[in-house]
Design a protein around this motif. Sequence first.
Motif, PDB file in Angstrom:
ATOM      1  N   GLN A   4      10.722 -38.582 -31.970  1.00  0.00           N
ATOM      2  CA  GLN A   4      11.090 -39.417 -33.267  1.00  0.00           C
ATOM      3  C   GLN A   4       9.507 -39.315 -34.290  1.00  0.00           C
ATOM      4  N   ALA A   5      10.160 -38.790 -35.318  1.00  0.00           N
ATOM      5  CA  ALA A   5       9.295 -38.624 -36.797  1.00  0.00           C
ATOM      6  C   ALA A   5       9.451 -39.821 -37.521  1.00  0.00           C
ATOM      7  N   SER A   6       8.212 -40.421 -37.873  1.00  0.00           N
ATOM      8  CA  SER A   6       7.850 -41.581 -38.704  1.00  0.00           C
ATOM      9  C   SER A   6       6.739 -41.325 -39.429  1.00  0.00           C
ATOM     10  N   GLY A   7       6.699 -42.210 -40.514  1.00  0.00           N
ATOM     11  CA  GLY A   7       5.355 -42.172 -41.348  1.00  0.00           C
ATOM     12  C   GLY A   7       5.369 -41.790 -42.599  1.00  0.00           C
ATOM     13  N   GLY A   8       6.676 -41.336 -43.010  1.00  0.00           N
ATOM     14  CA  GLY A   8       6.981 -40.986 -44.709  1.00  0.00           C
ATOM     15  C   GLY A   8       6.978 -42.029 -45.575  1.00  0.00           C
ATOM     16  N   GLY A   9       7.131 -41.647 -46.793  1.00  0.00           N
ATOM     17  CA  GLY A   9       7.092 -42.920 -47.848  1.00  0.00           C
ATOM     18  C   GLY A   9       6.961 -42.332 -49.054  1.00  0.00           C
ATOM     19  N   LEU A  10       6.614 -43.160 -50.065  1.00  0.00           N
ATOM     20  CA  LEU A  10       6.169 -42.778 -51.451  1.00  0.00           C
ATOM     21  C   LEU A  10       4.728 -42.979 -51.596  1.00  0.00           C
ATOM     22  N   VAL A  11       4.347 -41.820 -52.114  1.00  0.00           N
ATOM     23  CA  VAL A  11       2.714 -41.864 -52.518  1.00  0.00           C
ATOM     24  C   VAL A  11       2.368 -41.112 -53.897  1.00  0.00           C
ATOM     25  N   GLN A  12       1.530 -41.711 -54.322  1.00  0.00           N
ATOM     26  CA  GLN A  12       1.045 -40.996 -55.559  1.00  0.00           C
ATOM     27  C   GLN A  12       0.420 -39.810 -55.391  1.00  0.00           C
ATOM     28  N   ALA A  13       0.514 -38.605 -56.387  1.00  0.00           N
ATOM     29  CA  ALA A  13      -0.267 -37.568 -56.313  1.00  0.00           C
ATOM     30  C   ALA A  13      -1.766 -37.701 -56.036  1.00  0.00           C
ATOM     31  N   TYR A  94      10.070 -32.981 -40.508  1.00  0.00           N
ATOM     32  CA  TYR A  94      10.476 -32.843 -39.380  1.00  0.00           C
ATOM     33  C   TYR A  94       9.427 -32.462 -38.219  1.00  0.00           C
ATOM     34  N   CYS A  95       9.565 -32.962 -37.082  1.00  0.00           N
ATOM     35  CA  CYS A  95       8.891 -32.277 -36.154  1.00  0.00           C
ATOM     36  C   CYS A  95       9.662 -31.554 -34.933  1.00  0.00           C
ATOM     37  N   ALA A  96       9.150 -30.544 -34.098  1.00  0.00           N
ATOM     38  CA  ALA A  96      10.027 -30.171 -33.248  1.00  0.00           C
ATOM     39  C   ALA A  96       8.958 -29.253 -32.234  1.00  0.00           C
ATOM     40  N   THR A  97       9.839 -29.005 -31.138  1.00  0.00           N
ATOM     41  CA  THR A  97       9.049 -28.237 -30.063  1.00  0.00           C
ATOM     42  C   THR A  97       9.094 -26.609 -30.474  1.00  0.00           C
ATOM     43  N   VAL A  98       7.940 -26.048 -30.208  1.00  0.00           N
ATOM     44  CA  VAL A  98       7.617 -24.721 -30.493  1.00  0.00           C
ATOM     45  C   VAL A  98       6.767 -24.090 -29.705  1.00  0.00           C
ATOM     46  N   LEU A  99       6.653 -22.939 -29.773  1.00  0.00           N
ATOM     47  CA  LEU A  99       5.733 -22.014 -28.810  1.00  0.00           C
ATOM     48  C   LEU A  99       4.190 -21.996 -29.327  1.00  0.00           C
ATOM     49  N   CYS A 100       4.234 -22.238 -30.713  1.00  0.00           N
ATOM     50  CA  CYS A 100       2.644 -22.353 -31.273  1.00  0.00           C
ATOM     51  C   CYS A 100       1.863 -21.265 -30.724  1.00  0.00           C
ATOM     52  N   ARG A 101       2.443 -20.024 -30.476  1.00  0.00           N
ATOM     53  CA  ARG A 101       1.462 -18.861 -30.093  1.00  0.00           C
ATOM     54  C   ARG A 101       2.456 -17.726 -30.424  1.00  0.00           C
ATOM     55  N   PHE A 111       8.216 -20.284 -33.344  1.00  0.00           N
ATOM     56  CA  PHE A 111       9.416 -19.980 -32.724  1.00  0.00           C
ATOM     57  C   PHE A 111       9.777 -21.213 -31.851  1.00  0.00           C
ATOM     58  N   PRO A 112      11.165 -21.510 -31.924  1.00  0.00           N
ATOM     59  CA  PRO A 112      11.508 -22.656 -30.982  1.00  0.00           C
ATOM     60  C   PRO A 112      11.260 -22.679 -29.440  1.00  0.00           C
ATOM     61  N   ASP A 113      11.042 -23.815 -29.166  1.00  0.00           N
ATOM     62  CA  ASP A 113      10.947 -23.710 -27.671  1.00  0.00           C
ATOM     63  C   ASP A 113      11.621 -24.923 -26.925  1.00  0.00           C
ATOM     64  N   GLY A 114      12.734 -24.659 -26.618  1.00  0.00           N
ATOM     65  CA  GLY A 114      13.627 -25.700 -26.243  1.00  0.00           C
ATOM     66  C   GLY A 114      14.616 -26.286 -27.010  1.00  0.00           C
ATOM     67  N   GLY A 115      14.217 -26.372 -28.371  1.00  0.00           N
ATOM     68  CA  GLY A 115      15.060 -26.665 -29.366  1.00  0.00           C
ATOM     69  C   GLY A 115      15.358 -28.232 -29.683  1.00  0.00           C
ATOM     70  N   TYR A 116      14.194 -28.654 -29.433  1.00  0.00           N
ATOM     71  CA  TYR A 116      14.381 -30.205 -29.711  1.00  0.00           C
ATOM     72  C   TYR A 116      13.581 -30.406 -31.146  1.00  0.00           C
ATOM     73  N   TRP A 117      14.295 -31.305 -31.736  1.00  0.00           N
ATOM     74  CA  TRP A 117      13.844 -31.788 -33.131  1.00  0.00           C
ATOM     75  C   TRP A 117      13.955 -33.150 -33.358  1.00  0.00           C
ATOM     76  N   GLY A 118      13.274 -33.628 -34.088  1.00  0.00           N
ATOM     77  CA  GLY A 118      13.044 -35.378 -34.451  1.00  0.00           C
ATOM     78  C   GLY A 118      13.874 -35.375 -35.546  1.00  0.00           C
ATOM     79  N   ARG A 119      14.478 -36.444 -36.001  1.00  0.00           N
ATOM     80  CA  ARG A 119      15.099 -36.702 -37.417  1.00  0.00           C
ATOM     81  C   ARG A 119      13.896 -36.496 -38.216  1.00  0.00           C
ATOM     82  N   GLY A 120      14.368 -36.296 -39.517  1.00  0.00           N
ATOM     83  CA  GLY A 120      13.196 -36.185 -40.677  1.00  0.00           C
ATOM     84  C   GLY A 120      12.688 -37.392 -41.008  1.00  0.00           C
TER      85      GLY A 120
END
Length: 127
Positions: A4-13, A94-101, A111-120
């Motif tokens: 579950q991804a969260s925390g996005g919003g509107l922000v000034q440069a 988005y966040c997702a499960t990856v190998l990170c190596r 590279f995907p690991d398990g193929g799990y993605w959060g909603r954007g």
Amino acid sequence: VQLQASGGGLVQAGGSLRLSCAASGPTSDTYAIGWFRHFPGKEREGLACISSSDGTTYYSESVKGRFTISRNNARNTVFLQMNSLKREDTAVYYCATVLCRRTSYSNDYYFPDGGYWGRGTQVTVSS
């Protein structure tokens, strides 16, 4: 595994945002997590990832020095602290499960690991 991804919003440069990716489900704490963003009409871009085992991190050049990825294992949550935001950072994240190596079959840290993605979660940076 659910993300579950969260925390996005509107922000000034020049401003900051912190995104969260909460993981749940069996074995969810064993996966490395990566953050991506997607610009309309373009391929998804990997930004940063963090391993599950020792917290090793990897950053893409486009965000190195501005974004910081971290992990709270007690909360099974990965964060992406984004500082000095620019208009061109506007995207869906988005966040997702990856190998990170690197592996024998891929040099792609995202590279995907398990193929799990959060909603954007939408990040909009205004001038």
